[in-house]
Design an enzyme around this catalytic site. Structure first.
Site, mmCIF file in Angstrom:
data_model
loop_
_atom_site.group_PDB
_atom_site.id
_atom_site.type_symbol
_atom_site.label_atom_id
_atom_site.label_comp_id
_atom_site.label_asym_id
_atom_site.label_seq_id
_atom_site.Cartn_x
_atom_site.Cartn_y
_atom_site.Cartn_z
ATOM 1 N N ASP A 68 0.700 -0.874 -0.245
ATOM 2 C CA ASP A 68 -0.008 -0.295 0.147
ATOM 3 C C ASP A 68 0.364 1.151 0.066
ATOM 4 O O ASP A 68 1.521 1.319 1.380
ATOM 5 C CB ASP A 68 -0.869 0.055 1.008
ATOM 6 C CG ASP A 68 -1.564 1.287 1.532
ATOM 7 O OD1 ASP A 68 -1.640 2.277 0.231
ATOM 8 O OD2 ASP A 68 -2.644 1.551 1.844
ATOM 9 N N ASN A 95 3.162 5.216 -11.516
ATOM 10 C CA ASN A 95 1.494 5.245 -11.643
ATOM 11 C C ASN A 95 0.687 5.295 -10.630
ATOM 12 O O ASN A 95 -0.588 5.971 -11.139
ATOM 13 C CB ASN A 95 1.552 4.419 -12.907
ATOM 14 C CG ASN A 95 0.056 3.417 -12.862
ATOM 15 O OD1 ASN A 95 -0.645 4.934 -13.983
ATOM 16 N ND2 ASN A 95 -0.243 2.835 -12.868
ATOM 17 N N TYR A 157 -6.821 17.464 -7.278
ATOM 18 C CA TYR A 157 -6.570 16.145 -8.103
ATOM 19 C C TYR A 157 -5.112 16.972 -9.244
ATOM 20 O O TYR A 157 -4.472 16.752 -9.488
ATOM 21 C CB TYR A 157 -7.054 15.608 -9.103
ATOM 22 C CG TYR A 157 -7.178 14.153 -9.658
ATOM 23 C CD1 TYR A 157 -6.433 13.266 -8.932
ATOM 24 C CD2 TYR A 157 -6.539 14.643 -11.214
ATOM 25 C CE1 TYR A 157 -6.029 12.493 -10.069
ATOM 26 C CE2 TYR A 157 -5.989 13.921 -12.069
ATOM 27 C CZ TYR A 157 -6.097 12.838 -11.520
ATOM 28 O OH TYR A 157 -5.192 11.714 -12.414
ATOM 29 N N LYS A 161 -1.209 16.469 -9.722
ATOM 30 C CA LYS A 161 -0.527 16.114 -10.647
ATOM 31 C C LYS A 161 0.526 17.441 -11.836
ATOM 32 O O LYS A 161 1.301 17.151 -12.195
ATOM 33 C CB LYS A 161 -1.599 16.113 -11.912
ATOM 34 C CG LYS A 161 -2.153 14.787 -11.234
ATOM 35 C CD LYS A 161 -2.058 13.602 -11.139
ATOM 36 C CE LYS A 161 -2.246 12.485 -11.474
ATOM 37 N NZ LYS A 161 -1.122 11.393 -11.425
ATOM 38 N N THR A 192 -9.961 3.018 -18.531
ATOM 39 C CA THR A 192 -9.291 1.927 -17.408
ATOM 40 C C THR A 192 -10.098 2.151 -16.249
ATOM 41 O O THR A 192 -11.503 2.299 -16.153
ATOM 42 C CB THR A 192 -8.199 2.511 -17.032
ATOM 43 O OG1 THR A 192 -8.169 3.555 -16.237
ATOM 44 C CG2 THR A 192 -6.871 3.022 -17.731
#
Length: 260
Positions: A68, A95, A157, A161, A192
């Protein structure tokens, strides 16, 4: 000469978030190029199934690390593997990630902190660990999977990024001359499990914006091999991110996420 034939014997790639989606596609394409792989994620059973498929199809070694990466102990396991001098890692793909469906003010702050840690602190720690051996060997490749959201005002988010993009740019500038290419790969909407796990209604996003993971990874790997600091797969997203730099933020923020 094929790309696989040109791959040095015994090279190893470590991919986080490798049990599905973009991470699993990175594992497939890197194994297809002849690299041995180390697969990292929380789901041991899925990792083992993916590892067996890669061994059978490509004849490479495939190692499984169940961890994790939002947890100290999990990060320590991967850091130890990256810094093992007897088993060098030549390619690191950061990733692993997660998404939060609701606006920032509606999220539990513990989830926001976990989200930030996974995208920023974990990637930073693993990159630092991998660089030690790569710089001493004057050879290595690091890919940080960011997002076109890095160029848009889309909450925490986007902020996380954007950090990855800036970090990759500065790292590539510092280390490419020492043999290590660092690239932020910035996909747009990609088919995905990522959005399904968030519980997001994907129908609000136009069909033409959706990409296939195979193309995202193929273009990202090529850009990294060519020394690019930032990779934005497909012309449509290159154009969209270019427009986002000059248009008012309100016009490029896009519609709010909606649950199913």
């Amino acid at each position: 000469m094929t790309e696989q034939a040109a791959t040095p014997a015994g090279t190893t790639a470590l991919i986080t978030g490798a049990s599905a989606g973009i991470g699993a596609e990175f594992a497939r394409q890197l194994a297809g190029q002849g690299h041995n792989v180390v697969l990292v994620a929380r789901d041991t059973a899925r990792l083992q199934a993916t590892a067996q498929q890669l061994k059978n199809r490509y004849g490479v070694r495939a190692e499984v690390l169940s961890a994790d990466l939002a947890d100290d102990a999990g990060v320590a396991v991967v850091v130890a593997r990256l810094t093992d001098p007897a088993r060098p890692v030549d390619i690191l793909v950061n990733n692993a990630g997660m998404g939060l469906l609701r606006p920032f003010e509606e999220n539990d702050i513990a989830e926001e902190a976990r989200h930030l840690r996974l995208h920023v602190e974990t990637a930073m720690r693993l990159t630092h660990a991998a660089l030690q051996g790569m710089l001493s060997r004057r050879s290595g490749r690091i890919i940080n999977v960011a997002s076109v959201a890095a160029f848009l005002p889309r909450g925490s988010y986007s902020a996380a990024k954007a950090w990855l993009v800036s970090f990759s740019r500065s790292s590539n500038l510092a280390y490419s001359r020492r043999g290590v290419n660092v690239t932020a790969v910035c996909p747009g909407f990609t088919h995905t499990e990522f959005h399904d796990r968030m519980g997001m209604d994907k129908s609000v996003t136009p069909r033409w914006l959706w990409l296939q993971a195979e193309r995202v990874v193929r273009e990202g790997l090529a850009d990294n091999a060519n020394g690019k600091a930032v990779s934005i797969p497909t012309k449509r997203y290159k154009l969209l991110t270019a427009a986002a730099r000059i248009l008012p933020p309100r016009l490029v923020a896009g519609p709010p996420r909606r649950g199913k």
